[in-house]
Design a protein around this motif. Structure first.
Motif, short mmCIF file in Angstrom:
data_model
loop_
_atom_site.label_atom_id
_atom_site.label_comp_id
_atom_site.label_asym_id
_atom_site.label_seq_id
_atom_site.Cartn_x
_atom_site.Cartn_y
_atom_site.Cartn_z
N PRO A 161 0.87 5.91 -0.25
CA PRO A 161 0.12 7.17 -0.28
C PRO A 161 -0.14 7.55 -1.74
N TYR A 162 -1.34 7.99 -2.01
CA TYR A 162 -1.65 8.46 -3.37
C TYR A 162 -1.24 9.92 -3.55
N CYS B 262 -5.34 12.81 2.06
CA CYS B 262 -4.45 11.89 1.32
C CYS B 262 -5.05 10.49 1.33
N LEU C 88 1.89 1.21 5.59
CA LEU C 88 2.24 1.42 4.19
C LEU C 88 3.62 0.85 3.89
N PHE D 158 -0.79 5.47 8.25
CA PHE D 158 0.41 5.36 7.42
C PHE D 158 1.35 4.26 7.90
N ARG E 258 0.85 -1.20 0.00
CA ARG E 258 0.00 0.00 0.00
C ARG E 258 0.88 1.25 0.00
N ILE F 231 -4.96 6.48 0.40
CA ILE F 231 -3.96 5.43 0.33
C ILE F 231 -4.58 4.21 -0.33
N ALA G 145 -6.63 8.34 4.58
CA ALA G 145 -5.81 8.32 5.79
C ALA G 145 -6.15 9.55 6.62
#
Length: 293
Positions: free
Chosen positions: A26-27, A179, A162, A159, A24, A181, A153
């Motif tokens: 963060p986008y 943000c 991730l 986080f 996974r 994810i 998130a």
């Protein structure tokens, strides 16, 4: 230099991936694309007017989503980057706005990429839908597409699981528009669904693709020309032709999620790399897209 790459490629003929499927990420600013999709969905439902001026403001959602509202950006503040690196508690949104107002002009000249603008856009969406952004994403995008890993998130512990270890030390509240994810495959799936007509009526997709030209070639990046639509970076990339999507990045990772309609089978590519080099993530996306010829 060897780049640790996690990627997903979707075409009309199937999909391919590199890296573990349970990883996974963060986008980052690909969240802006999803904010814009939610805005179009609310417009389609009659709950949002893109052209109306926001209450107590001087700009519309259309201007916010194209970064054309002449707003500054907190990313221009050295204090912001020092505070993030220091690992302290995130500023409140009002504190951030006060710091920006003290250090930067209230209005900018010409087109300016603004995370603040997308914070205002996200807040207005929540007001129009009477729903928090994370729930909106689940209802309008994740459940219709059957996505399982994408979520908003909201705290540092989100986080912690991730892929890259540095993520555990980052508080997503530093991203003021939010943000999302998720894994690489579902990032590609969202953009592919947008471009293939699964998420929006064609007329609304065309509105998102109405790009404002914002510049030419960028040093160290594959862009030959640049524009910005509604939540979408749109232009031409060397060797791949038209590119539609978004690049994102934070203190420890970068991504490039793009659709390449000029390439055979019109691939949609999502790349996630360790580090802060946006050009590296974009070149990897081009490499994967052109390698399908």
């Amino acid at each position: 230099m060897v780049v640790e790459l996690h990627a997903s490629v979707l075409t009309t003929n199937g999909s391919a991936a590199s890296g573990p499927p349970d990883a996974r990420f963060p986008y980052w600013s690909f969240t802006k694309t999803i904010i814009a999709i939610c805005a179009m969905k609310l417009m389609q439902a009659g709950r949002l007017d893109l052209d109306a001026t926001l209450p107590d403001q001087s700009f519309s959602m259309w201007e916010l989503l194209r970064h054309d509202a002449r707003l500054p950006d907190y990313g221009q503040l050295p204090d912001y980057h020092r505070a993030v690196a220091g690992g302290g508690l995130p500023w409140t949104a009002q504190d951030m706005l006060d710091r920006v107002a003290t250090a930067l002009p209230a209005r900018t000249d010409g087109w300016t990429y603004s995370n603040i603008g997308y914070m205002f856009a996200r807040d207005h969406l929540q007001h129009c839908a009477d729903e928090v952004f994370g729930d909106m994403v689940q209802r309008l995008i994740c459940r219709p597409l059957g996505l399982k890993t994408v979520r908003l998130a909201t705290a540092q512990q989100d986080f912690a699981g991730l892929h890259w270890p540095e993520a555990a030390n980052y508080n997503p509240a530093w991203v003021y528009h939010g943000c999302l994810i998720g894994n690489a495959a579902e990032a590609a799936r969202i953009l592919h669904a947008l471009m293939s007509g699964e998420l929006l009526a064609p007329s609304l997709t065309r509105k998102m693709l109405d790009a404002l030209p914002v510049g030419g070639a960028l040093q160290g990046r594959p862009w030959q020309s640049c524009g910005y639509g509604l939540g979408l970076m749109i232009g031409r990339m060397q060797g791949a032709g038209l590119a539609i999507g978004h690049t994102g990045g934070g203190p420890f990772s970068t991504n490039a999620i793009y659709h390449f309609p000029d390439m055979p089978n019109a691939p949609t590519v999502a790349t996630f790399i360790h580090g802060t080099d946006e050009g590296a993530a974009e070149y990897q996306a081009v490499r994967l897209a052109t390698g399908l010829r």
